[in-house]
Scaffold this active site. Structure first.
Site, mmCIF file in Angstrom:
data_model
loop_
_atom_site.group_PDB
_atom_site.id
_atom_site.type_symbol
_atom_site.label_atom_id
_atom_site.label_comp_id
_atom_site.label_asym_id
_atom_site.label_seq_id
_atom_site.Cartn_x
_atom_site.Cartn_y
_atom_site.Cartn_z
ATOM 1 N N SER A 139 1.132 -1.623 0.028
ATOM 2 C CA SER A 139 0.582 0.155 0.156
ATOM 3 C C SER A 139 0.692 0.985 0.007
ATOM 4 C CB SER A 139 -1.218 -0.089 0.584
ATOM 5 O OG SER A 139 -1.532 0.994 1.718
ATOM 6 N N TYR A 152 -1.853 0.357 10.771
ATOM 7 C CA TYR A 152 -1.846 -0.475 9.346
ATOM 8 C C TYR A 152 -0.845 0.321 8.828
ATOM 9 C CZ TYR A 152 -3.946 -1.314 5.059
ATOM 10 O OH TYR A 152 -3.326 -1.137 3.434
#
Length: 257
Positions: A139, A152
Site C-alpha cells: 500500500s 496499518y
C-alpha cells in the site's frame, strides 16, 4: 503436452484478490483461490470454470501457519506453481497511537505481515531451480505515514520491507519479487471493515473523489507485472488515482449550490 502455469492468490474472496483471480485466469493461469470465506471462493471458482478457465478454491487462513503448511502439501498434487500473489490484508480503526487498541495492531500485523511471511516461506522451496514470482500487495501506507493510520502503516511498512529484503536475499535465484502499492482504492469491503461496518464513515473516505481506483485497476496492474518476460522484475509500482497526490492530499469535488 503443455503445462498450465498455476497462480495462487490469497484474499481472493472479494475486492482486489477476486479481480486478480479473474485477470490471471484470463491470462491463461490456473488460479488457486484462497480465503477464509470458502463460500465466496467456491462461487468465484464456479464462475471462472463456467467461463472456460481453470480454478480451484481452497479455504485458508494465512495467519494459521500449520494450515499454510498443509496447503503447501496440497499444491504438490497440482503441478508447477509459478506465481504467488500475497493479497490478503486489511486495516482496522483510525485511532491515534496514544489510544489505539493493541489487539487491532496485532491483527493487522498478523495478516499483512505474518500471513505474507507464512505463504512466501511455504512456496519459496518450489523455486530453487525453476522460475517463480512472488507478488506482495502492499500500500502507499507502506511508504508514507498519516495520522490515525499508525497500526496499518506499520504493518504495510513491514510488507514493503519484506519485499525489499527478499529481493536482496534471493538475488541469483530465478525468483522475481514484485511489490504493488495501491493508493486510494474503492472496494466493497476495505473501508467498511476498517470502520467496523459504519457505512457513513466508510463512504466519507471517498466523498467527492469522482474516480478512485477500482479493484480491477489494481488487478490489471498485477496481471501486467506478472506477465512481463521472466527477466523483467517490476520491483515497486505505486498506483494512485489521478485525484490523489499523496496519502494526505486528495482532490475532492464539492457540489455547487
Amino acid at each position: 503436452m503443455t503445462t498450465i502455469p498455476t497462480a495462487v492468490i490469497t484474499g481472493a474472496s472479494s475486492g482486489i484478490g477476486a479481480a486478480t483471480a479473474r485477470g490471471l485466469a484470463a491470462a491463461g493461469y490456473r488460479v488457486v483461490l484462497t480465503a477464509r470465506r470458502k463460500d465466496r471462493i467456491d462461487a468465484l471458482a464456479a464462475e471462472l470454470t463456467e467461463a472456460g478457465h481453470r480454478a480451484v478454491a481452497y479455504g485458508l487462513d494465512v495467519t494459521d501457519r500449520a494450515a499454510v503448511g498443509v496447503f503447501a502439501l496440497f499444491l504438490d498434487d497440482l503441478g508447477p506453481v509459478e506465481v504467488l500473489v500475497n493479497n490478503a490484508g486489511g486495516a482496522l480503526g483510525t485511532d491515534p497511537v496514544a489510544t489505539a487498541d493493541p489487539a487491532d495492531w496485532q491483527a493487522m500485523y498478523e495478516v499483512n505481515v505474518l500471513g505474507t511471511l507464512h505463504m512466501t516461506q511455504a512456496l519459496l522451496p518450489l523455486w530453487k531451480t525453476s522460475p517463480g514470482t512472488v507478488v506482495i500487495v502492499s500500500s502507499t501506507a507502506g511508504l508514507a505515514t498519516y495520522e490515525g493510520g499508525g497500526g496499518y502503516v506499520a504493518a504495510k511498512h513491514g510488507a514493503h520491507v519484506m519485499a525489499e529484503t527478499l529481493r536482496l536475499e534471493l538475488n541469483g535465484l530465478p525468483v522475481r519479487i514484485i511489490e504493488i502499492a495501491p493508493g486510494m482504492v474503492r472496494t466493497d469491503e476495505f473501508a467498511l471493515n476498517r470502520f467496523r461496518g459504519d457505512e457513513e464513515r466508510a463512504a466519507a473516505v471517498y466523498a467527492g473523489v469522482s474516480e478512485p481506483l477500482t479493484a480491477e485497476d489494481v488487478a490489471d496492474t498485477i496481471t501486467w507485472a506478472v506477465t512481463r518476460p521472466p527477466h523483467v522484475n517490476v520491483d515497486l509500482l505505486v498506483l494512485r488515482p489521478r485525484a490523489q497526490a499523496s496519502n494526505y492530499k486528495v482532490h475532492r469535488e464539492t457540489s455547487g449550490g
